[in-house]
Design a protein around this motif. Structure first.
Motif, PDB file in Angstrom:
ATOM      1  N   GLU A  14     -22.434  46.461  37.892  1.00 42.07           N
ATOM      2  CA  GLU A  14     -23.167  46.042  37.287  1.00 42.07           C
ATOM      3  C   GLU A  14     -22.717  46.356  35.728  1.00 42.07           C
ATOM      4  OE1 GLU A  14     -27.847  46.227  38.054  1.00 42.07           O
ATOM      5  OE2 GLU A  14     -27.018  46.322  40.276  1.00 42.07           O
ATOM      6  N   ALA A  15     -23.927  45.801  34.324  1.00 40.09           N
ATOM      7  CA  ALA A  15     -23.249  46.589  32.704  1.00 40.09           C
ATOM      8  C   ALA A  15     -24.631  46.319  32.461  1.00 40.09           C
ATOM      9  CB  ALA A  15     -22.049  46.289  32.310  1.00 40.09           C
ATOM     10  N   VAL A  16     -25.632  47.107  31.691  1.00 42.12           N
ATOM     11  CA  VAL A  16     -26.598  46.609  30.737  1.00 42.12           C
ATOM     12  C   VAL A  16     -26.247  46.863  29.301  1.00 42.12           C
ATOM     13  CG1 VAL A  16     -29.226  47.357  29.905  1.00 42.12           C
ATOM     14  CG2 VAL A  16     -28.156  47.755  32.246  1.00 42.12           C
ATOM     15  N   ILE A  17     -26.412  45.600  28.460  1.00 41.22           N
ATOM     16  CA  ILE A  17     -25.374  45.660  27.096  1.00 41.22           C
ATOM     17  C   ILE A  17     -26.733  45.102  26.403  1.00 41.22           C
ATOM     18  CG2 ILE A  17     -24.509  44.126  25.802  1.00 41.22           C
ATOM     19  CD1 ILE A  17     -22.818  42.830  28.377  1.00 41.22           C
ATOM     20  N   PHE A  18     -26.823  46.004  24.914  1.00 42.75           N
ATOM     21  CA  PHE A  18     -27.168  45.547  23.837  1.00 42.75           C
ATOM     22  C   PHE A  18     -26.485  45.312  22.476  1.00 42.75           C
ATOM     23  CE2 PHE A  18     -30.154  48.600  26.190  1.00 42.75           C
ATOM     24  CZ  PHE A  18     -31.033  48.475  25.739  1.00 42.75           C
ATOM     25  N   ARG A  19     -27.035  44.178  22.256  1.00 44.17           N
ATOM     26  CA  ARG A  19     -26.563  43.470  20.920  1.00 44.17           C
ATOM     27  C   ARG A  19     -27.871  43.305  19.705  1.00 44.17           C
ATOM     28  NH1 ARG A  19     -22.205  39.915  22.458  1.00 44.17           N
ATOM     29  NH2 ARG A  19     -21.744  39.920  24.794  1.00 44.17           N
ATOM     30  N   CYS A  20     -26.357  43.409  18.660  1.00 44.56           N
ATOM     31  CA  CYS A  20     -27.211  43.441  17.211  1.00 44.56           C
ATOM     32  C   CYS A  20     -27.747  42.281  17.177  1.00 44.56           C
ATOM     33  CB  CYS A  20     -26.239  43.408  15.743  1.00 44.56           C
ATOM     34  SG  CYS A  20     -27.017  42.821  14.158  1.00 44.56           S
ATOM     35  N   GLN A  21     -29.319  42.220  16.783  1.00 41.54           N
ATOM     36  CA  GLN A  21     -30.214  41.221  17.016  1.00 41.54           C
ATOM     37  C   GLN A  21     -29.854  40.689  15.398  1.00 41.54           C
ATOM     38  OE1 GLN A  21     -34.261  43.133  14.495  1.00 41.54           O
ATOM     39  NE2 GLN A  21     -34.201  42.826  16.535  1.00 41.54           N
ATOM     40  N   LYS A  22     -29.686  40.483  14.995  1.00 43.65           N
ATOM     41  CA  LYS A  22     -28.957  40.000  13.464  1.00 43.65           C
ATOM     42  C   LYS A  22     -27.810  38.418  13.922  1.00 43.65           C
ATOM     43  CE  LYS A  22     -29.111  40.187   8.345  1.00 43.65           C
ATOM     44  NZ  LYS A  22     -29.360  41.150   6.791  1.00 43.65           N
ATOM     45  N   CYS A  23     -27.076  39.605  14.179  1.00 41.87           N
ATOM     46  CA  CYS A  23     -25.776  39.187  14.197  1.00 41.87           C
ATOM     47  C   CYS A  23     -24.821  38.602  15.433  1.00 41.87           C
ATOM     48  CB  CYS A  23     -24.166  39.845  13.254  1.00 41.87           C
ATOM     49  SG  CYS A  23     -24.119  41.474  13.312  1.00 41.87           S
ATOM     50  N   SER A  24     -25.561  39.732  16.780  1.00 42.58           N
ATOM     51  CA  SER A  24     -24.571  40.009  18.083  1.00 42.58           C
ATOM     52  C   SER A  24     -23.910  40.095  18.331  1.00 42.58           C
ATOM     53  CB  SER A  24     -24.908  38.275  18.331  1.00 42.58           C
ATOM     54  OG  SER A  24     -26.268  37.460  18.294  1.00 42.58           O
ATOM     55  N   HIS A  25     -23.258  40.975  17.495  1.00 41.24           N
ATOM     56  CA  HIS A  25     -22.314  42.422  17.040  1.00 41.24           C
ATOM     57  C   HIS A  25     -22.704  42.517  18.802  1.00 41.24           C
ATOM     58  CE1 HIS A  25     -18.847  44.266  16.983  1.00 41.24           C
ATOM     59  NE2 HIS A  25     -20.000  45.519  17.168  1.00 41.24           N
ATOM     60  N   GLU A  26     -21.411  43.305  19.832  1.00 41.54           N
ATOM     61  CA  GLU A  26     -22.268  44.090  20.804  1.00 41.54           C
ATOM     62  C   GLU A  26     -22.018  45.467  20.110  1.00 41.54           C
ATOM     63  OE1 GLU A  26     -19.459  45.027  24.376  1.00 41.54           O
ATOM     64  OE2 GLU A  26     -20.302  43.436  24.811  1.00 41.54           O
ATOM     65  N   LEU A  27     -23.163  46.314  20.525  1.00 47.27           N
ATOM     66  CA  LEU A  27     -23.143  47.841  20.342  1.00 47.27           C
ATOM     67  C   LEU A  27     -23.492  48.734  21.286  1.00 47.27           C
ATOM     68  CD1 LEU A  27     -26.901  47.389  18.211  1.00 47.27           C
ATOM     69  CD2 LEU A  27     -24.125  47.373  17.485  1.00 47.27           C
ATOM     70  N   VAL A  28     -23.815  47.806  22.529  1.00 45.10           N
ATOM     71  CA  VAL A  28     -23.375  49.189  23.455  1.00 45.10           C
ATOM     72  C   VAL A  28     -22.761  47.982  25.008  1.00 45.10           C
ATOM     73  CG1 VAL A  28     -25.194  50.681  25.733  1.00 45.10           C
ATOM     74  CG2 VAL A  28     -25.388  51.022  23.548  1.00 45.10           C
ATOM     75  N   ARG A  29     -22.042  48.925  26.132  1.00 46.42           N
ATOM     76  CA  ARG A  29     -22.480  48.378  26.580  1.00 46.42           C
ATOM     77  C   ARG A  29     -22.094  49.457  28.073  1.00 46.42           C
ATOM     78  NH1 ARG A  29     -19.591  43.624  29.549  1.00 46.42           N
ATOM     79  NH2 ARG A  29     -19.149  42.286  27.512  1.00 46.42           N
ATOM     80  N   PHE A  30     -23.023  49.480  28.478  1.00 47.15           N
ATOM     81  CA  PHE A  30     -23.392  50.945  29.768  1.00 47.15           C
ATOM     82  C   PHE A  30     -23.110  49.903  31.269  1.00 47.15           C
ATOM     83  CE2 PHE A  30     -25.172  53.636  32.307  1.00 47.15           C
ATOM     84  CZ  PHE A  30     -24.127  54.821  31.677  1.00 47.15           C
ATOM     85  N   GLY A  31     -21.950  50.288  31.430  1.00 47.74           N
ATOM     86  CA  GLY A  31     -20.872  49.402  32.995  1.00 47.74           C
ATOM     87  C   GLY A  31     -21.683  50.840  34.162  1.00 47.74           C
ATOM     88  N   TYR A  32     -21.636  50.022  35.531  1.00 44.34           N
ATOM     89  CA  TYR A  32     -21.942  50.712  36.157  1.00 44.34           C
ATOM     90  C   TYR A  32     -21.492  50.498  37.602  1.00 44.34           C
ATOM     91  CZ  TYR A  32     -26.650  49.210  36.330  1.00 44.34           C
ATOM     92  OH  TYR A  32     -27.081  48.398  36.376  1.00 44.34           O
ATOM     93  N   ASP A  33     -20.813  51.282  38.302  1.00 50.26           N
ATOM     94  CA  ASP A  33     -21.059  50.755  39.505  1.00 50.26           C
ATOM     95  C   ASP A  33     -21.871  50.759  40.603  1.00 50.26           C
ATOM     96  OD1 ASP A  33     -19.899  51.164  42.767  1.00 50.26           O
ATOM     97  OD2 ASP A  33     -18.817  52.644  42.358  1.00 50.26           O
ATOM     98  N   ALA A  34     -21.837  49.798  41.461  1.00 52.99           N
ATOM     99  CA  ALA A  34     -23.099  49.391  41.889  1.00 52.99           C
ATOM    100  C   ALA A  34     -23.507  49.363  43.223  1.00 52.99           C
ATOM    101  CB  ALA A  34     -24.481  48.793  41.114  1.00 52.99           C
ATOM    102  N   THR A  35     -22.303  50.202  44.044  1.00 52.68           N
ATOM    103  CA  THR A  35     -21.905  50.072  45.222  1.00 52.68           C
ATOM    104  C   THR A  35     -22.496  50.552  46.366  1.00 52.68           C
ATOM    105  OG1 THR A  35     -19.328  50.701  44.825  1.00 52.68           O
ATOM    106  CG2 THR A  35     -19.823  50.913  46.902  1.00 52.68           C
ATOM    107  N   PRO A  36     -23.489  50.030  47.157  1.00 56.82           N
ATOM    108  CA  PRO A  36     -24.365  49.905  48.277  1.00 56.82           C
ATOM    109  C   PRO A  36     -24.440  51.516  48.314  1.00 56.82           C
ATOM    110  CG  PRO A  36     -24.188  47.900  47.845  1.00 56.82           C
ATOM    111  CD  PRO A  36     -23.343  47.860  48.171  1.00 56.82           C
ATOM    112  N   HIS A  37     -25.561  52.399  48.762  1.00 52.77           N
ATOM    113  CA  HIS A  37     -24.689  53.475  49.276  1.00 52.77           C
ATOM    114  C   HIS A  37     -25.023  53.456  50.505  1.00 52.77           C
ATOM    115  CE1 HIS A  37     -28.346  53.365  51.858  1.00 52.77           C
ATOM    116  NE2 HIS A  37     -28.950  52.261  51.183  1.00 52.77           N
ATOM    117  N   ASP A  38     -24.777  52.918  50.879  1.00 53.79           N
ATOM    118  CA  ASP A  38     -24.641  52.948  53.159  1.00 53.79           C
ATOM    119  C   ASP A  38     -23.239  52.384  52.586  1.00 53.79           C
ATOM    120  OD1 ASP A  38     -24.567  50.432  52.762  1.00 53.79           O
ATOM    121  OD2 ASP A  38     -26.093  49.965  53.928  1.00 53.79           O
ATOM    122  N   VAL A  39     -22.061  52.638  51.942  1.00 53.25           N
ATOM    123  CA  VAL A  39     -20.504  51.621  51.710  1.00 53.25           C
ATOM    124  C   VAL A  39     -19.421  53.289  51.373  1.00 53.25           C
ATOM    125  CG1 VAL A  39     -18.769  50.131  50.435  1.00 53.25           C
ATOM    126  CG2 VAL A  39     -21.520  49.595  50.917  1.00 53.25           C
ATOM    127  N   ALA A  40     -18.246  53.129  52.129  1.00 50.97           N
ATOM    128  CA  ALA A  40     -17.495  53.837  51.969  1.00 50.97           C
ATOM    129  C   ALA A  40     -17.112  53.966  50.239  1.00 50.97           C
ATOM    130  CB  ALA A  40     -16.437  53.463  52.520  1.00 50.97           C
TER     131      ALA A  40
END
Length: 250
Positions: free
Chosen positions: A140-166
């Motif tokens: 998954e990833a949560v992304i914030f963009r500039c409200q004026k020009c839509s430039h990507e300011l933050v892209r926080f990606g992370y592993d969302a592997t379920p807790h019961d998976v190796a």
């Protein structure tokens, strides 16, 4: 004729085919909740309604939005390799009508979904449901963009592997293998992304110079859920330690 499913032999009637859906294995006992009663006690938007979020689980999460004085709920994008389904249980002066149901795109925008977020009579009660990956290949990833020009300011990606998976690594959000209650990765990722974005140096767009407003995390409640998650797991460990001490003293 007999058929075997989930370890049981079932007598079939003439012309009847073997069932395609296996019997419940007991790993996730059936539970039910009233969405209207559940939503009264929400501490966070996108709060899971049931304690099942392992591989293959169907995870309905509840959210309630209502108009606020300044109308500022913020806006961000969420990416998920797993498809999500939205169902609106009730709304007023919202962009999504009561009874609406739809599947999101892997990358989708998120806001209050209210036509006028400053209208005190505007509201929406909605569930967002995802079917967790069967094999654990989930990001998954949560992304914030500039409200004026839509430039990507933050892209926080992370592993969302379920807790019961190796391969699942609970240490990425400060957890451990002995956590009694597993972290819901989307809430942790949202907290982390918003914290990174809310620094003024990050909110200032390098492309157009616009200083974007802070994201109002208090309206979304993610941090409270994550903080309580840590406390609840610590409380469980304290209970186990106390029980062990008492048993040893007998």
């Amino acid at each position: 004729m007999d058929a075997t499913t989930a370890g049981e032999t079932i007598a079939l009637q003439p012309g009847e085919s073997a069932p395609r859906i296996p019997r419940p294995d007991g790993a996730r006992a059936p539970l039910k909740a009233n969405i209207f009663e559940f939503a009264v006690g929400l501490s966070s938007q996108l709060q899971p309604m049931f304690p099942y979020d392992g591989a293959g689980a169907i995870v309905p999460c509840a959210a309630v939005m209502q108009g606020v004085d300044d109308g500022h709920y913020g806006h961000f994008f969420h990416f998920n390799t797993i498809e999500e389904i939205a169902l609106v249980y009730g709304s007023n002066n919202a962009m999504l009508a009561t009874g609406s149901v739809f599947a999101t795109q892997p990358l989708h925008g998120v806001n209050s979904f209210l036509k006028d977020p400053a209208d005190p009579d505007a509201f929406i009660l909605i569930t967002i449901t995802q079917h967790q990956s069967e094999d654990g290949d989930q990001t998954e990833a949560v992304i914030f963009r500039c409200q004026k020009c839509s430039h990507e300011l933050v892209r926080f990606g992370y592993d969302a592997t379920p807790h019961d998976v190796a391969g699942h690594d609970a240490s990425q959000w400060g957890g451990g293998p002995d956590d009694r209650v597993p972290m819901f990765a989307t809430l942790w990722g949202s907290v982390s992304a918003a914290a990174e974005y809310n620094h003024e140096s990050v909110r200032t767009c390098p492309e157009c110079g616009h200083v974007n407003p802070e994201f109002p995390t208090h309206l979304w409640g993610w941090q409270r859920w994550v903080t309580q998650w840590r406390t609840v797991n610590a409380a469980r460990k304290a209970l186990e330690a106390s029980a062990s001490t008492q048993a040893g003293a007998r």
